[in-house]
Scaffold this motif. Structure first.
Motif, PDB file in Angstrom:
ATOM      1  N   PHE A  65      28.664  41.719  40.670  1.00  0.00           N
ATOM      2  CA  PHE A  65      29.663  42.709  40.276  1.00  0.00           C
ATOM      3  C   PHE A  65      28.998  43.878  39.560  1.00  0.00           C
ATOM      4  O   PHE A  65      27.936  43.738  38.967  1.00  0.00           O
ATOM      5  CB  PHE A  65      30.712  42.078  39.353  1.00  0.00           C
ATOM      6  CG  PHE A  65      31.469  40.961  40.012  1.00  0.00           C
ATOM      7  CD1 PHE A  65      32.541  41.224  40.852  1.00  0.00           C
ATOM      8  CD2 PHE A  65      31.112  39.644  39.804  1.00  0.00           C
ATOM      9  CE1 PHE A  65      33.235  40.200  41.469  1.00  0.00           C
ATOM     10  CE2 PHE A  65      31.797  38.609  40.413  1.00  0.00           C
ATOM     11  CZ  PHE A  65      32.858  38.890  41.253  1.00  0.00           C
ATOM     12  N   ASP A  73      34.983  43.740  36.059  1.00  0.00           N
ATOM     13  CA  ASP A  73      34.987  42.965  37.303  1.00  0.00           C
ATOM     14  C   ASP A  73      34.546  41.523  37.066  1.00  0.00           C
ATOM     15  O   ASP A  73      35.112  40.588  37.633  1.00  0.00           O
ATOM     16  CB  ASP A  73      34.081  43.609  38.349  1.00  0.00           C
ATOM     17  CG  ASP A  73      34.660  44.901  38.909  1.00  0.00           C
ATOM     18  OD1 ASP A  73      35.879  45.123  38.757  1.00  0.00           O
ATOM     19  OD2 ASP A  73      33.890  45.681  39.490  1.00  0.00           O
ATOM     20  N   ARG A  77      37.371  39.717  35.207  1.00  0.00           N
ATOM     21  CA  ARG A  77      38.495  39.496  36.131  1.00  0.00           C
ATOM     22  C   ARG A  77      38.192  38.308  37.046  1.00  0.00           C
ATOM     23  O   ARG A  77      39.031  37.452  37.285  1.00  0.00           O
ATOM     24  CB  ARG A  77      38.771  40.751  36.964  1.00  0.00           C
ATOM     25  CG  ARG A  77      40.006  40.634  37.842  1.00  0.00           C
ATOM     26  CD  ARG A  77      40.305  41.902  38.643  1.00  0.00           C
ATOM     27  NE  ARG A  77      40.382  43.084  37.798  1.00  0.00           N
ATOM     28  CZ  ARG A  77      39.524  44.112  37.851  1.00  0.00           C
ATOM     29  NH1 ARG A  77      38.540  44.115  38.723  1.00  0.00           N
ATOM     30  NH2 ARG A  77      39.658  45.147  37.058  1.00  0.00           N
ATOM     31  N   TYR A  78      36.961  38.238  37.524  1.00  0.00           N
ATOM     32  CA  TYR A  78      36.557  37.139  38.398  1.00  0.00           C
ATOM     33  C   TYR A  78      36.553  35.806  37.632  1.00  0.00           C
ATOM     34  O   TYR A  78      37.061  34.798  38.110  1.00  0.00           O
ATOM     35  CB  TYR A  78      35.171  37.411  38.986  1.00  0.00           C
ATOM     36  CG  TYR A  78      34.608  36.258  39.777  1.00  0.00           C
ATOM     37  CD1 TYR A  78      35.114  35.939  41.039  1.00  0.00           C
ATOM     38  CD2 TYR A  78      33.581  35.474  39.260  1.00  0.00           C
ATOM     39  CE1 TYR A  78      34.599  34.881  41.766  1.00  0.00           C
ATOM     40  CE2 TYR A  78      33.064  34.418  39.985  1.00  0.00           C
ATOM     41  CZ  TYR A  78      33.577  34.123  41.234  1.00  0.00           C
ATOM     42  OH  TYR A  78      33.070  33.063  41.947  1.00  0.00           O
ATOM     43  N   GLY A  88      39.797  34.788  38.952  1.00  0.00           N
ATOM     44  CA  GLY A  88      39.287  34.488  40.281  1.00  0.00           C
ATOM     45  C   GLY A  88      39.434  35.636  41.261  1.00  0.00           C
ATOM     46  O   GLY A  88      39.314  35.451  42.466  1.00  0.00           O
ATOM     47  N   LYS A  89      39.696  36.843  40.754  1.00  0.00           N
ATOM     48  CA  LYS A  89      39.892  38.008  41.615  1.00  0.00           C
ATOM     49  C   LYS A  89      38.590  38.775  41.787  1.00  0.00           C
ATOM     50  O   LYS A  89      37.789  38.891  40.872  1.00  0.00           O
ATOM     51  CB  LYS A  89      40.956  38.934  41.032  1.00  0.00           C
ATOM     52  CG  LYS A  89      42.336  38.309  41.008  1.00  0.00           C
ATOM     53  CD  LYS A  89      43.359  39.283  40.463  1.00  0.00           C
ATOM     54  CE  LYS A  89      44.744  38.641  40.467  1.00  0.00           C
ATOM     55  NZ  LYS A  89      45.739  39.529  39.877  1.00  0.00           N
ATOM     56  N   ILE A  90      38.411  39.319  42.975  1.00  0.00           N
ATOM     57  CA  ILE A  90      37.218  40.100  43.299  1.00  0.00           C
ATOM     58  C   ILE A  90      37.633  41.539  43.555  1.00  0.00           C
ATOM     59  O   ILE A  90      38.570  41.797  44.310  1.00  0.00           O
ATOM     60  CB  ILE A  90      36.505  39.516  44.536  1.00  0.00           C
ATOM     61  CG1 ILE A  90      36.082  38.075  44.237  1.00  0.00           C
ATOM     62  CG2 ILE A  90      35.310  40.368  44.928  1.00  0.00           C
ATOM     63  CD1 ILE A  90      35.517  37.341  45.425  1.00  0.00           C
ATOM     64  N   SER A  91      36.909  42.493  42.944  1.00  0.00           N
ATOM     65  CA  SER A  91      37.249  43.907  43.109  1.00  0.00           C
ATOM     66  C   SER A  91      36.878  44.383  44.507  1.00  0.00           C
ATOM     67  O   SER A  91      36.117  43.748  45.230  1.00  0.00           O
ATOM     68  CB  SER A  91      36.532  44.761  42.059  1.00  0.00           C
ATOM     69  OG  SER A  91      35.159  44.781  42.321  1.00  0.00           O
ATOM     70  N   MET A 131      27.604  35.541  43.387  1.00  0.00           N
ATOM     71  CA  MET A 131      28.598  36.604  43.222  1.00  0.00           C
ATOM     72  C   MET A 131      27.990  37.716  42.390  1.00  0.00           C
ATOM     73  O   MET A 131      27.320  37.472  41.397  1.00  0.00           O
ATOM     74  CB  MET A 131      29.873  36.073  42.561  1.00  0.00           C
ATOM     75  CG  MET A 131      30.607  35.042  43.396  1.00  0.00           C
ATOM     76  SD  MET A 131      31.143  35.641  45.002  1.00  0.00           S
ATOM     77  CE  MET A 131      32.339  36.863  44.568  1.00  0.00           C
ATOM     78  N   HIS A 165      26.253  36.048  39.133  1.00  0.00           N
ATOM     79  CA  HIS A 165      26.439  34.634  38.821  1.00  0.00           C
ATOM     80  C   HIS A 165      25.467  33.868  39.712  1.00  0.00           C
ATOM     81  O   HIS A 165      25.683  33.742  40.921  1.00  0.00           O
ATOM     82  CB  HIS A 165      27.893  34.213  39.090  1.00  0.00           C
ATOM     83  CG  HIS A 165      28.186  32.829  38.665  1.00  0.00           C
ATOM     84  ND1 HIS A 165      28.677  31.884  39.526  1.00  0.00           N
ATOM     85  CD2 HIS A 165      28.049  32.222  37.465  1.00  0.00           C
ATOM     86  CE1 HIS A 165      28.846  30.746  38.872  1.00  0.00           C
ATOM     87  NE2 HIS A 165      28.466  30.929  37.632  1.00  0.00           N
TER      88      HIS A 165
END
Length: 149
Positions: A85, A90, A93-94, A98-101, A83, A78
Motif C-alpha cells: 500500500f 490504506d 483500512r486493510y 479488509g478493504k483494498i484501495s 500486500m 505486509h
C-alpha cells in the motif's frame, strides 16, 4: 522427599537470569543494563521510529525505484501476504476493515520483481530491543541481488 532450593539472580532491566552470584556480578560490572537503558532512551527520541510507530507487526516500509529510475516510491508491505500500500490510511483500512484501495501503480513502478527494490525497513524486529530498526539494502551483483542488513 528431597527438597532442592535453587537460587537465581535476574536483572530487572534485561530480564537475563544467572544461576551463580559470580555470573550476576560479571554481568553487573559489564554495564550492559546501562547500555540497554541508553538504547531505549535513544529509541524514544528517534523521529523515524515515532513516525512509524502505528505500523503493525509483520509490515515493512519498502523503497523502490520508479520505472525510469528518476523517482523513488515508498510502500507499506505486509511480508506474509505480499500486500502493498501507498499510505498509512490504506494500511489501516486493510488491517481494520479488509478493504483494498483502488490506487494503481502500473507504469510508474514495477512491484512484481525485486530488481528495483532499494531498501526495506522493519520497525521493532524480533530479537532486537524495543525501538530498534532493521534495514535491508538491496544491491545488484553478478550472481543476483544481495540483501545487506
Amino acid at each position: 522427599f528431597l527438597i532442592v532450593s535453587l537460587q537465581y539472580y535476574t536483572s530487572p532491566v534485561s530480564d537475563y537470569t544467572f544461576s551463580t552470584e559470580m555470573e550476576a556480578l560479571d554481568y553487573l560490572f559489564s554495564e550492559m543494563d546501562e547500555r540497554i537503558l541508553e538504547s531505549e532512551a535513544c529509541a524514544e527520541d528517534n523521529e523515524l521510529h515515532k513516525m512509524h510507530s502505528w505500523l503493525p507487526d509483520g509490515w515493512v516500509v519498502e523503497v523502490r525505484a520508479g520505472t525510469m529510475r528518476d523517482k523513488m516510491y515508498k510502500f507499506y508491505v505486509h511480508l506474509p501476504t505480499g500486500m502493498r500500500f501507498f499510505s498509512k490510511e490504506d494500511v489501516l483500512r486493510y488491517v481494520n476493515e479488509g478493504k483494498i484501495s483502488e490506487w494503481d501503480v502500473k507504469g510508474l513502478c514495477d512491484t512484481i520483481s525485486e530488481d528495483n527494490i532499494l531498501a526495506q525497513v522493519e520497525f521493532n524486529p524480533d530479537g532486537l530491543p524495543k525501538g530498534w530498526v532493521k534495514e535491508l539494502v538491496f544491491r545488484k551483483c553478478n550472481d543476483g541481488i544481495r540483501k545487506d542488513p
